[in-house]
Design a protein around this motif. Structure first.
Motif, short mmCIF file in Angstrom:
data_model
loop_
_atom_site.label_atom_id
_atom_site.label_comp_id
_atom_site.label_asym_id
_atom_site.label_seq_id
_atom_site.Cartn_x
_atom_site.Cartn_y
_atom_site.Cartn_z
N PHE A 98 0.83 -1.20 0.00
CA PHE A 98 0.00 0.00 0.00
C PHE A 98 0.87 1.25 0.00
O PHE A 98 0.66 2.17 -0.80
CB PHE A 98 -0.91 -0.05 1.23
CG PHE A 98 -1.77 1.15 1.45
CD1 PHE A 98 -2.77 1.49 0.57
CD2 PHE A 98 -1.59 1.94 2.57
CE1 PHE A 98 -3.58 2.58 0.78
CE2 PHE A 98 -2.39 3.03 2.81
CZ PHE A 98 -3.39 3.36 1.90
N HIS A 99 1.87 1.29 0.87
CA HIS A 99 2.74 2.47 0.95
C HIS A 99 3.63 2.61 -0.28
O HIS A 99 3.89 3.73 -0.73
CB HIS A 99 3.58 2.43 2.23
CG HIS A 99 2.77 2.72 3.45
ND1 HIS A 99 2.32 3.98 3.76
CD2 HIS A 99 2.28 1.91 4.43
CE1 HIS A 99 1.61 3.94 4.88
NE2 HIS A 99 1.57 2.69 5.30
N VAL A 100 4.09 1.50 -0.84
CA VAL A 100 4.90 1.56 -2.05
C VAL A 100 4.05 2.04 -3.23
O VAL A 100 4.52 2.82 -4.06
CB VAL A 100 5.53 0.18 -2.35
CG1 VAL A 100 6.15 0.15 -3.74
CG2 VAL A 100 6.58 -0.14 -1.30
N ASN A 144 -1.58 14.48 3.57
CA ASN A 144 -1.30 14.48 2.13
C ASN A 144 -1.50 13.09 1.52
O ASN A 144 -1.95 12.95 0.39
CB ASN A 144 0.11 14.98 1.85
CG ASN A 144 0.27 16.44 2.16
OD1 ASN A 144 -0.70 17.20 2.11
ND2 ASN A 144 1.48 16.85 2.50
N GLY A 145 -1.14 12.06 2.27
CA GLY A 145 -1.34 10.69 1.80
C GLY A 145 -2.81 10.35 1.65
O GLY A 145 -3.21 9.67 0.69
N LYS A 151 -7.75 10.82 -4.33
CA LYS A 151 -7.65 11.05 -5.77
C LYS A 151 -7.70 9.72 -6.52
O LYS A 151 -8.38 9.60 -7.54
CB LYS A 151 -6.36 11.81 -6.11
CG LYS A 151 -6.36 13.24 -5.67
CD LYS A 151 -5.04 13.91 -5.96
CE LYS A 151 -5.01 15.32 -5.38
NZ LYS A 151 -3.72 15.97 -5.61
N TYR A 152 -6.96 8.73 -6.01
CA TYR A 152 -6.98 7.42 -6.65
C TYR A 152 -8.36 6.77 -6.53
O TYR A 152 -8.81 6.09 -7.45
CB TYR A 152 -5.92 6.51 -6.04
CG TYR A 152 -4.52 6.76 -6.56
CD1 TYR A 152 -4.22 6.58 -7.91
CD2 TYR A 152 -3.51 7.17 -5.71
CE1 TYR A 152 -2.94 6.80 -8.39
CE2 TYR A 152 -2.23 7.39 -6.18
CZ TYR A 152 -1.95 7.20 -7.52
OH TYR A 152 -0.68 7.42 -7.99
N ILE A 153 -9.02 6.96 -5.40
CA ILE A 153 -10.36 6.38 -5.21
C ILE A 153 -11.34 6.98 -6.21
O ILE A 153 -12.11 6.26 -6.86
CB ILE A 153 -10.83 6.59 -3.76
CG1 ILE A 153 -10.02 5.70 -2.81
CG2 ILE A 153 -12.32 6.30 -3.63
CD1 ILE A 153 -10.26 5.98 -1.35
N TYR A 154 -11.31 8.29 -6.39
CA TYR A 154 -12.21 8.92 -7.34
C TYR A 154 -11.89 8.51 -8.78
O TYR A 154 -12.80 8.34 -9.59
CB TYR A 154 -12.19 10.45 -7.19
CG TYR A 154 -12.93 10.92 -5.97
CD1 TYR A 154 -14.24 10.53 -5.74
CD2 TYR A 154 -12.33 11.76 -5.05
CE1 TYR A 154 -14.93 10.95 -4.62
CE2 TYR A 154 -13.01 12.20 -3.93
CZ TYR A 154 -14.32 11.79 -3.72
OH TYR A 154 -15.00 12.21 -2.61
#
Length: 176
Positions: A98-100, A144-145, A151-154
């Motif tokens: 997830f973090h990568v 910020n994360g 943004k990725y979810i949308y």
């Protein structure tokens, strides 16, 4: 009526473009905006802890034996054991993946292929999470994360795939 015979070409030159005090910083997009490392994320998703690997192997073997007992032997051989192992719900080091996946986002990139690749990697990681592990993952991010994750979810809502909308709704709920 008089006709203009003077040259007007000089009017098409942008004089400000040649100003020596005007500084435009050009970014090297190839070095900065490549998106997440797909190979590293895939390795982390497939990385099984020892106990989980044993449980996954036993579960796959039980499914295989169950198919044989019920007389579905031809489907076992047509599917293959590798498909059954892949279909078994096993997770690797999902928190690291997830973090990568969220590291090095292609925010300022103008290349749509890089953005699509990053979206696909993040969506694959998000859909691989168990529901109970979503909240700790979101809490491990800074503000910020979380914004980047939203943004990725949308973007995932724009192009839904198999059951991704339901999973993305769970992520959206935990991000609020």
């Amino acid at each position: 009526m008089a006709k203009n015979t003077l040259p007007s070409r000089f009017r098409k030159v942008d004089v400000d473009e040649f100003d020596e005090n005007k500084f435009v910083e050009e970014h090297d997009e190839a070095a900065e905006q490549q998106g997440p490392d797909t190979a590293e994320v895939d390795n982390l998703i497939r990385q099984y802890p020892v106990v989980a690997a044993v449980v996954c192997a036993l579960t796959a073997a039980l499914v295989w034996v169950e198919l044989l007992v019920f007389g579905w032997a031809e489907s076992v051989f047509s599917l293959g054991l590798s498909y059954i192992v892949q279909a078994t719900p096993c997770t690797g080091d999902m928190m690291s993946a997830f973090h990568v996946a969220l590291r090095n986002p292609p925010i300022n990139s103008k290349n749509p292929a890089i953005k699509e690749k990053a979206q696909a990697v993040v969506l694959r990681v998000l859909t691989s999470f168990k529901s109970s592990d979503i909240e700790p993952a979101v809490k491990s991010l800074d503000r910020n994360g979380v914004d980047l994750l939203m943004k990725y979810i949308y973007r995932g809502f724009e192009k839904p795939s198999d059951n991704s909308s339901a999973i993305l709704l769970q992520w959206h709920e935990k991000c609020e």
